[in-house]
Write a protein that holds these residues in place. Structure first.
Motif, PDB file in Angstrom:
ATOM      1  N   ARG A  30     -55.979  82.020 -31.512  1.00  0.00           N
ATOM      2  CA  ARG A  30     -54.530  82.101 -31.278  1.00  0.00           C
ATOM      3  C   ARG A  30     -54.191  82.545 -29.863  1.00  0.00           C
ATOM      4  N   ALA A  31     -55.209  82.967 -29.097  1.00  0.00           N
ATOM      5  CA  ALA A  31     -54.959  83.432 -27.727  1.00  0.00           C
ATOM      6  C   ALA A  31     -56.132  83.064 -26.831  1.00  0.00           C
ATOM      7  N   VAL A  32     -55.828  82.782 -25.568  1.00  0.00           N
ATOM      8  CA  VAL A  32     -56.863  82.509 -24.571  1.00  0.00           C
ATOM      9  C   VAL A  32     -56.685  83.508 -23.434  1.00  0.00           C
ATOM     10  N   LEU A  33     -57.757  84.260 -23.143  1.00  0.00           N
ATOM     11  CA  LEU A  33     -57.747  85.281 -22.101  1.00  0.00           C
ATOM     12  C   LEU A  33     -58.654  84.816 -20.968  1.00  0.00           C
ATOM     13  N   TYR A  56     -52.027  72.114 -15.835  1.00  0.00           N
ATOM     14  CA  TYR A  56     -51.964  71.259 -17.017  1.00  0.00           C
ATOM     15  C   TYR A  56     -52.539  71.980 -18.231  1.00  0.00           C
ATOM     16  N   ALA A  57     -53.688  72.626 -18.058  1.00  0.00           N
ATOM     17  CA  ALA A  57     -54.339  73.322 -19.170  1.00  0.00           C
ATOM     18  C   ALA A  57     -53.450  74.429 -19.723  1.00  0.00           C
ATOM     19  N   LEU A  58     -52.952  75.279 -18.847  1.00  0.00           N
ATOM     20  CA  LEU A  58     -52.148  76.409 -19.317  1.00  0.00           C
ATOM     21  C   LEU A  58     -50.813  75.951 -19.893  1.00  0.00           C
ATOM     22  N   SER A  59     -50.210  74.925 -19.308  1.00  0.00           N
ATOM     23  CA  SER A  59     -48.923  74.430 -19.824  1.00  0.00           C
ATOM     24  C   SER A  59     -49.097  73.817 -21.220  1.00  0.00           C
ATOM     25  N   LYS A  60     -50.192  73.077 -21.429  1.00  0.00           N
ATOM     26  CA  LYS A  60     -50.460  72.475 -22.739  1.00  0.00           C
ATOM     27  C   LYS A  60     -50.758  73.551 -23.786  1.00  0.00           C
ATOM     28  N   LEU A  61     -51.608  74.501 -23.423  1.00  0.00           N
ATOM     29  CA  LEU A  61     -51.947  75.579 -24.357  1.00  0.00           C
ATOM     30  C   LEU A  61     -50.712  76.386 -24.731  1.00  0.00           C
ATOM     31  N   LYS A  62     -49.884  76.664 -23.739  1.00  0.00           N
ATOM     32  CA  LYS A  62     -48.642  77.409 -23.975  1.00  0.00           C
ATOM     33  C   LYS A  62     -47.727  76.634 -24.923  1.00  0.00           C
ATOM     34  N   ALA A  63     -47.585  75.323 -24.680  1.00  0.00           N
ATOM     35  CA  ALA A  63     -46.722  74.490 -25.518  1.00  0.00           C
ATOM     36  C   ALA A  63     -47.239  74.401 -26.947  1.00  0.00           C
ATOM     37  N   GLU A  64     -48.553  74.551 -27.100  1.00  0.00           N
ATOM     38  CA  GLU A  64     -49.159  74.480 -28.435  1.00  0.00           C
ATOM     39  C   GLU A  64     -49.143  75.823 -29.160  1.00  0.00           C
ATOM     40  N   GLY A  65     -48.566  76.838 -28.524  1.00  0.00           N
ATOM     41  CA  GLY A  65     -48.362  78.109 -29.202  1.00  0.00           C
ATOM     42  C   GLY A  65     -49.399  79.183 -28.961  1.00  0.00           C
ATOM     43  N   PHE A  66     -50.359  78.913 -28.078  1.00  0.00           N
ATOM     44  CA  PHE A  66     -51.356  79.935 -27.763  1.00  0.00           C
ATOM     45  C   PHE A  66     -50.749  81.014 -26.863  1.00  0.00           C
ATOM     46  N   LYS A  67     -51.134  82.261 -27.104  1.00  0.00           N
ATOM     47  CA  LYS A  67     -50.813  83.339 -26.176  1.00  0.00           C
ATOM     48  C   LYS A  67     -51.821  83.297 -25.038  1.00  0.00           C
ATOM     49  N   LEU A  68     -51.355  83.508 -23.807  1.00  0.00           N
ATOM     50  CA  LEU A  68     -52.206  83.403 -22.624  1.00  0.00           C
ATOM     51  C   LEU A  68     -52.148  84.679 -21.808  1.00  0.00           C
ATOM     52  N   ALA A  69     -53.317  85.123 -21.337  1.00  0.00           N
ATOM     53  CA  ALA A  69     -53.387  86.349 -20.541  1.00  0.00           C
ATOM     54  C   ALA A  69     -54.431  86.203 -19.442  1.00  0.00           C
ATOM     55  N   VAL A  70     -54.225  86.927 -18.359  1.00  0.00           N
ATOM     56  CA  VAL A  70     -55.229  87.080 -17.303  1.00  0.00           C
ATOM     57  C   VAL A  70     -55.671  88.533 -17.306  1.00  0.00           C
ATOM     58  N   CYS A  71     -56.988  88.742 -17.314  1.00  0.00           N
ATOM     59  CA  CYS A  71     -57.562  90.093 -17.332  1.00  0.00           C
ATOM     60  C   CYS A  71     -58.553  90.188 -16.178  1.00  0.00           C
ATOM     61  N   GLU A  77     -59.636  86.209 -32.982  1.00  0.00           N
ATOM     62  CA  GLU A  77     -58.573  85.238 -32.712  1.00  0.00           C
ATOM     63  C   GLU A  77     -58.465  84.899 -31.228  1.00  0.00           C
ATOM     64  N   CYS A  78     -59.355  85.482 -30.412  1.00  0.00           N
ATOM     65  CA  CYS A  78     -59.248  85.339 -28.958  1.00  0.00           C
ATOM     66  C   CYS A  78     -60.440  84.605 -28.355  1.00  0.00           C
ATOM     67  N   LEU A  79     -60.130  83.676 -27.467  1.00  0.00           N
ATOM     68  CA  LEU A  79     -61.138  83.003 -26.650  1.00  0.00           C
ATOM     69  C   LEU A  79     -61.051  83.586 -25.251  1.00  0.00           C
ATOM     70  N   SER A  88     -61.786  71.529 -26.722  1.00  0.00           N
ATOM     71  CA  SER A  88     -62.971  71.137 -27.486  1.00  0.00           C
ATOM     72  C   SER A  88     -63.744  72.357 -27.956  1.00  0.00           C
ATOM     73  N   PHE A  89     -63.782  73.420 -27.140  1.00  0.00           N
ATOM     74  CA  PHE A  89     -64.468  74.654 -27.539  1.00  0.00           C
ATOM     75  C   PHE A  89     -63.726  75.324 -28.688  1.00  0.00           C
ATOM     76  N   ILE A  90     -62.403  75.322 -28.621  1.00  0.00           N
ATOM     77  CA  ILE A  90     -61.605  75.907 -29.715  1.00  0.00           C
ATOM     78  C   ILE A  90     -61.844  75.142 -31.014  1.00  0.00           C
ATOM     79  N   LYS A  91     -61.835  73.813 -30.946  1.00  0.00           N
ATOM     80  CA  LYS A  91     -62.048  73.014 -32.161  1.00  0.00           C
ATOM     81  C   LYS A  91     -63.452  73.231 -32.720  1.00  0.00           C
ATOM     82  N   GLU A  92     -64.417  73.399 -31.813  1.00  0.00           N
ATOM     83  CA  GLU A  92     -65.791  73.661 -32.242  1.00  0.00           C
ATOM     84  C   GLU A  92     -65.875  74.982 -33.017  1.00  0.00           C
ATOM     85  N   LEU A  93     -65.187  75.994 -32.510  1.00  0.00           N
ATOM     86  CA  LEU A  93     -65.185  77.295 -33.193  1.00  0.00           C
ATOM     87  C   LEU A  93     -64.507  77.188 -34.556  1.00  0.00           C
ATOM     88  N   GLU A  94     -63.426  76.431 -34.615  1.00  0.00           N
ATOM     89  CA  GLU A  94     -62.666  76.339 -35.856  1.00  0.00           C
ATOM     90  C   GLU A  94     -63.390  75.510 -36.913  1.00  0.00           C
TER      91      GLU A  94
END
Length: 210
Positions: A6-9, A97-112, A165-167, A202-208
């Protein structure tokens, strides 16, 4: 059924911004004023991904750099880093493109990042990515920097996410240790070009599907 992500960090340097050489050059530029210098090999092998204050502690232990100079050298290094950022940091379409698509798909995004907050915010602004981020975490937001997992654990709490829930996208050994210790799922990044929508999705789908 596998993990529901549900989130990508993201780490920043070497992941969203190709800034490793900027930090190396900026640190050496500051050190040379006092007669010190570290090699590119040493920076990659021992210093990669660490905050400047930690790098200076290690340099003092190895080369007897007076600790009284740390604050001044750190300030110089940050100023030199911002010079490189101003000149070289720019948007990368694949990242936007990656962050805009992930954001539109409902993922929470963070930089750490182990960098200071000002550097992170300026780099994300100049990269055109800041508007997609739900959270920015810097070394000023934690008491222990990577390889300690505190920055990722704290980000997960702020986002309201469980570790499973975090990648986490990381590239260097200190960040990888922090990501794994946090309990999140690790996507190892070898170069900034690896950060694109297809690889992440593809990595997210693999995990799921596990």
């Amino acid at each position: 059924m596998g993990s529901q992500i549900r989130a990508v960090l993201f780490d920043m340097d070497g992941v969203l911004v190709d800034a490793k050489d900027w930090h190396y050059e900026a640190l050496n530029k500051a050190l040379r004023l006092f007669g010190y210098e570290i090699s590119k090999y040493e920076h990659i092998r021992a210093f990669d991904g660490l905050p400047t204050k930690e790098k200076l502690k290690m340099i003092s232990q190895r080369y007897y750099l007076p600790e009284e100079l740390h604050v001044f050298i750190n300030e110089l290094k940050q100023n030199y880093t911002m010079d490189y950022v101003t000149e070289l940091c720019h948007p990368v379409f694949a990242h936007e493109y990656a962050l805009s698509k992930l954001k539109a798909e409902g993922f929470k995004l963070a930089v750490c990042s182990n960098s200071i907050r000002h550097t992170v915010e300026v780099m994300m602004e100049r990269s055109g990515l800041i508007s997609y981020l739900d959270l920015i975490m810097s070394n000023e937001d934690v008491s222990e920097s990577k390889p300690d997992p505190e920055i990722y654990l704290k980000a997960m709490r702020k986002l309201g996410m469980k570790p499973e829930e975090c990648l986490i996208c990381e590239d260097n050994i200190n960040g990888i240790h922090a990501a794994l210790a946090s309990g999140g799922h690790l996507l190892k990044i070898n170069e900034v070009a690896d950060v694109n929508y297809e690889n992440i999705w593809s990595f997210i789908k693999e995990l799921e599907n596990k």
